[in-house]
Design a protein around this motif. Structure first.
Motif, PDB file in Angstrom:
ATOM      1  N   CYS A   1      18.211 119.048  30.633  1.00  0.00           N
ATOM      2  CA  CYS A   1      18.690 120.290  31.258  1.00  0.00           C
ATOM      3  C   CYS A   1      20.131 120.601  30.846  1.00  0.00           C
ATOM      4  CB  CYS A   1      18.584 120.172  32.777  1.00  0.00           C
ATOM      5  SG  CYS A   1      16.891 120.111  33.394  1.00  0.00           S
ATOM      6  N   SER A   2      20.928 119.539  30.747  1.00  0.00           N
ATOM      7  CA  SER A   2      22.324 119.751  30.334  1.00  0.00           C
ATOM      8  C   SER A   2      22.395 120.278  28.899  1.00  0.00           C
ATOM      9  CB  SER A   2      23.105 118.427  30.443  1.00  0.00           C
ATOM     10  OG  SER A   2      23.099 117.959  31.767  1.00  0.00           O
ATOM     11  N   PHE A   3      21.570 119.712  28.031  1.00  0.00           N
ATOM     12  CA  PHE A   3      21.555 120.193  26.638  1.00  0.00           C
ATOM     13  C   PHE A   3      21.176 121.665  26.580  1.00  0.00           C
ATOM     14  CE2 PHE A   3      21.308 119.566  22.113  1.00  0.00           C
ATOM     15  CZ  PHE A   3      20.364 120.489  21.690  1.00  0.00           C
ATOM     16  N   PHE A   4      20.133 122.023  27.305  1.00  0.00           N
ATOM     17  CA  PHE A   4      19.685 123.417  27.285  1.00  0.00           C
ATOM     18  C   PHE A   4      20.735 124.346  27.878  1.00  0.00           C
ATOM     19  CE2 PHE A   4      16.586 126.701  27.022  1.00  0.00           C
ATOM     20  CZ  PHE A   4      16.758 127.514  28.138  1.00  0.00           C
ATOM     21  N   PHE A   5      21.368 123.917  28.952  1.00  0.00           N
ATOM     22  CA  PHE A   5      22.382 124.745  29.604  1.00  0.00           C
ATOM     23  C   PHE A   5      23.583 124.972  28.681  1.00  0.00           C
ATOM     24  CE2 PHE A   5      24.789 126.565  32.966  1.00  0.00           C
ATOM     25  CZ  PHE A   5      26.087 126.126  32.796  1.00  0.00           C
TER      26      PHE A   5
ATOM     27  N   LYS B   1      22.740 127.270  25.678  1.00  0.00           N
ATOM     28  CA  LYS B   1      22.703 128.706  26.037  1.00  0.00           C
ATOM     29  C   LYS B   1      24.084 129.219  26.417  1.00  0.00           C
ATOM     30  CE  LYS B   1      18.472 129.963  25.421  1.00  0.00           C
ATOM     31  NZ  LYS B   1      18.147 131.035  24.460  1.00  0.00           N
ATOM     32  N   ALA B   2      24.888 128.370  27.068  1.00  0.00           N
ATOM     33  CA  ALA B   2      26.228 128.805  27.453  1.00  0.00           C
ATOM     34  C   ALA B   2      27.086 129.107  26.232  1.00  0.00           C
ATOM     35  CB  ALA B   2      26.886 127.721  28.311  1.00  0.00           C
ATOM     36  N   VAL B   3      26.988 128.259  25.214  1.00  0.00           N
ATOM     37  CA  VAL B   3      27.750 128.509  23.974  1.00  0.00           C
ATOM     38  C   VAL B   3      27.221 129.751  23.261  1.00  0.00           C
ATOM     39  CG1 VAL B   3      28.323 127.562  21.684  1.00  0.00           C
ATOM     40  CG2 VAL B   3      28.346 126.081  23.708  1.00  0.00           C
ATOM     41  N   GLU B   4      25.918 129.931  23.292  1.00  0.00           N
ATOM     42  CA  GLU B   4      25.316 131.117  22.644  1.00  0.00           C
ATOM     43  C   GLU B   4      25.837 132.409  23.269  1.00  0.00           C
ATOM     44  OE1 GLU B   4      20.901 133.166  21.999  1.00  0.00           O
ATOM     45  OE2 GLU B   4      21.069 131.121  22.774  1.00  0.00           O
ATOM     46  N   TYR B   5      25.902 132.430  24.600  1.00  0.00           N
ATOM     47  CA  TYR B   5      26.382 133.660  25.267  1.00  0.00           C
ATOM     48  C   TYR B   5      27.897 133.838  25.131  1.00  0.00           C
ATOM     49  CZ  TYR B   5      21.761 133.867  27.410  1.00  0.00           C
ATOM     50  OH  TYR B   5      20.417 133.952  27.612  1.00  0.00           O
ATOM     51  N   SER B   6      28.613 132.744  24.868  1.00  0.00           N
ATOM     52  CA  SER B   6      30.066 132.854  24.754  1.00  0.00           C
ATOM     53  C   SER B   6      30.534 133.282  23.357  1.00  0.00           C
ATOM     54  CB  SER B   6      30.723 131.503  25.115  1.00  0.00           C
ATOM     55  OG  SER B   6      30.337 130.511  24.176  1.00  0.00           O
ATOM     56  N   LEU B   7      29.679 133.133  22.350  1.00  0.00           N
ATOM     57  CA  LEU B   7      30.039 133.518  20.974  1.00  0.00           C
ATOM     58  C   LEU B   7      29.692 134.991  20.719  1.00  0.00           C
ATOM     59  CD1 LEU B   7      28.749 130.360  19.025  1.00  0.00           C
ATOM     60  CD2 LEU B   7      31.123 130.932  19.613  1.00  0.00           C
TER      61      LEU B   7
ATOM     62  N   ASN C   1      25.427 131.201  16.767  1.00  0.00           N
ATOM     63  CA  ASN C   1      25.674 130.215  15.720  1.00  0.00           C
ATOM     64  C   ASN C   1      24.981 128.928  16.161  1.00  0.00           C
ATOM     65  OD1 ASN C   1      26.672 128.331  13.899  1.00  0.00           O
ATOM     66  ND2 ASN C   1      28.653 129.364  13.719  1.00  0.00           N
ATOM     67  N   ILE C   2      23.834 128.713  15.538  1.00  0.00           N
ATOM     68  CA  ILE C   2      22.991 127.597  15.991  1.00  0.00           C
ATOM     69  C   ILE C   2      23.677 126.265  15.776  1.00  0.00           C
ATOM     70  CG2 ILE C   2      20.809 126.393  15.608  1.00  0.00           C
ATOM     71  CD1 ILE C   2      19.562 129.087  14.922  1.00  0.00           C
ATOM     72  N   ASN C   3      24.385 126.086  14.655  1.00  0.00           N
ATOM     73  CA  ASN C   3      25.030 124.804  14.374  1.00  0.00           C
ATOM     74  C   ASN C   3      26.091 124.473  15.431  1.00  0.00           C
ATOM     75  OD1 ASN C   3      23.489 124.488  12.050  1.00  0.00           O
ATOM     76  ND2 ASN C   3      24.984 125.545  10.762  1.00  0.00           N
ATOM     77  N   VAL C   4      26.908 125.473  15.736  1.00  0.00           N
ATOM     78  CA  VAL C   4      27.947 125.260  16.739  1.00  0.00           C
ATOM     79  C   VAL C   4      27.319 124.998  18.108  1.00  0.00           C
ATOM     80  CG1 VAL C   4      29.884 126.304  17.934  1.00  0.00           C
ATOM     81  CG2 VAL C   4      29.617 126.640  15.469  1.00  0.00           C
ATOM     82  N   GLN C   5      26.288 125.735  18.441  1.00  0.00           N
ATOM     83  CA  GLN C   5      25.629 125.572  19.747  1.00  0.00           C
ATOM     84  C   GLN C   5      25.051 124.155  19.895  1.00  0.00           C
ATOM     85  OE1 GLN C   5      23.977 130.077  19.322  1.00  0.00           O
ATOM     86  NE2 GLN C   5      22.779 128.780  20.685  1.00  0.00           N
TER      87      GLN C   5
ATOM     88  N   LEU D   1      25.950 121.455  18.143  1.00  0.00           N
ATOM     89  CA  LEU D   1      27.015 120.451  18.127  1.00  0.00           C
ATOM     90  C   LEU D   1      27.670 120.309  19.507  1.00  0.00           C
ATOM     91  CD1 LEU D   1      28.784 118.485  16.555  1.00  0.00           C
ATOM     92  CD2 LEU D   1      30.262 120.429  15.939  1.00  0.00           C
ATOM     93  N   VAL D   2      28.042 121.463  20.080  1.00  0.00           N
ATOM     94  CA  VAL D   2      28.680 121.427  21.398  1.00  0.00           C
ATOM     95  C   VAL D   2      27.713 120.865  22.452  1.00  0.00           C
ATOM     96  CG1 VAL D   2      29.707 122.821  23.219  1.00  0.00           C
ATOM     97  CG2 VAL D   2      30.219 123.341  20.823  1.00  0.00           C
TER      98      VAL D   2
END
Length: 217
Positions: free
Chosen positions: A173-177, A180-186, A190-194, A196-197
Motif C-alpha cells: 500500500c505504501s508503494f502504491f501511495f 501515485k503521490a509522486v505522479e500527481y506532484s510532477l 515520469n515512471i522512473n522517478v515515481q 525510484l521514490v
C-alpha cells in the motif's frame, strides 16, 4: 453417673464406658420379655433370636450391678427394633436415656493425655507410611502441560502470521501511495522517478515493519 452429653471430656470413647438403663427403657424391655410366650407361637425366627439375645443380656446385666457395656447397649437397641413396633428411638437417643459410668482408668488425666498423644503419633506415622513415595502431582499433569504448550505455540504462530500479513500489506500500500503521490506532484508523469521514490520510501517503511516484526518474535 451422668448423661453422655453432659460429660466434660468430649474425647472420651463411649465404647470404653458402662451404662445403666433408666426406668423408661427397662419398662420397654420388660414389655417385650413379657410377650415372650406370644412370640413362641409365631414362626418369626428373627424375633425369637432377638428375644433370646435380649433375655441373655438382661440376665448378665443383673449379675453385673445392673450395668451393660456399649456393645450390649447396641444389641439391646437392635432387639427392641425387632420386637417393639412402637420403639422409635435412634441409638444416640438411647444413649441419652442411660446413665454413663466412666471407667476408673479413664479418670487419670495424665494417662489419658499420654494415650491421646500416642494415638496421634501412631496415626501420623501411619499416614506418613501411606503417603511416602506418592507423587502429589496429578498423573495427567504432563498431558495438561503439553496441551498448554501447544496452545501457546499456536497463539504465537497466529500472531506472527498476522504481523507478517500486516507488514506485507503496509509495504504494498505504501508503494502504491507514494507512486501515485509522486505522479500527481510532477507536471508530467515520469515512471522512473515515481518508481525510484516509491522504492526508497517503501524500503524505509519495510525496515520499520521488519523491526517491529522481530520484536513480536
Amino acid at each position: 453417673m451422668v448423661k453422655l452429653s453432659e460429660l466434660s471430656d468430649k474425647q472420651l470413647d463411649p465404647r470404653e464406658c458402662q451404662y445403666r438403663l433408666n426406668g423408661k427403657i427397662r419398662k420397654i424391655i420388660s414389655k417385650c420379655l413379657d410377650k415372650q410366650d406370644d412370640h413362641d407361637d409365631c414362626d418369626d425366627e428373627n424375633k425369637d433370636l432377638a428375644l433370646d439375645k435380649l433375655k441373655t443380656i438382661m440376665d448378665q446385666e443383673e449379675g453385673n450391678k445392673q450395668m451393660v457395656s456399649y456393645d450390649d447397649l447396641t444389641e439391646i437397641h437392635k432387639c427392641l427394633q425387632h420386637l417393639d413396633s412402637t420403639y422409635q428411638l435412634f441409638f444416640y437417643q438411647l444413649l441419652e436415656e442411660t446413665n454413663t459410668i466412666i471407667p476408673k482408668n479413664n479418670k487419670a488425666p495424665e494417662l489419658k493425655a499420654r494415650l491421646a498423644r500416642l494415638k496421634c503419633e501412631a496415626a501420623a506415622k501411619e499416614y506418613k507410611a501411606m503417603t511416602d513415595g506418592i507423587n502429589l502431582v496429578p498423573s495427567n499433569s504432563k498431558q495438561n502441560q503439553a496441551s498448554a504448550n501447544s496452545i501457546n505455540e499456536v497463539r504465537q504462530i497466529k500472531t506472527l502470521i498476522t504481523a507478517l500479513i500486516n507488514g506485507v500489506m503496509v509495504v504494498f500500500c505504501s508503494f502504491f501511495f507514494v507512486y501515485k503521490a509522486v505522479e500527481y506532484s510532477l507536471p508530467q508523469p515520469n515512471i522512473n522517478v515515481q518508481i525510484l521514490v516509491a522504492i526508497i520510501v517503501t524500503s524505509i517503511i519495510a525496515i520499520a515493519e521488519l523491526y517491529f516484526f522481530i520484536r513480536v518474535m
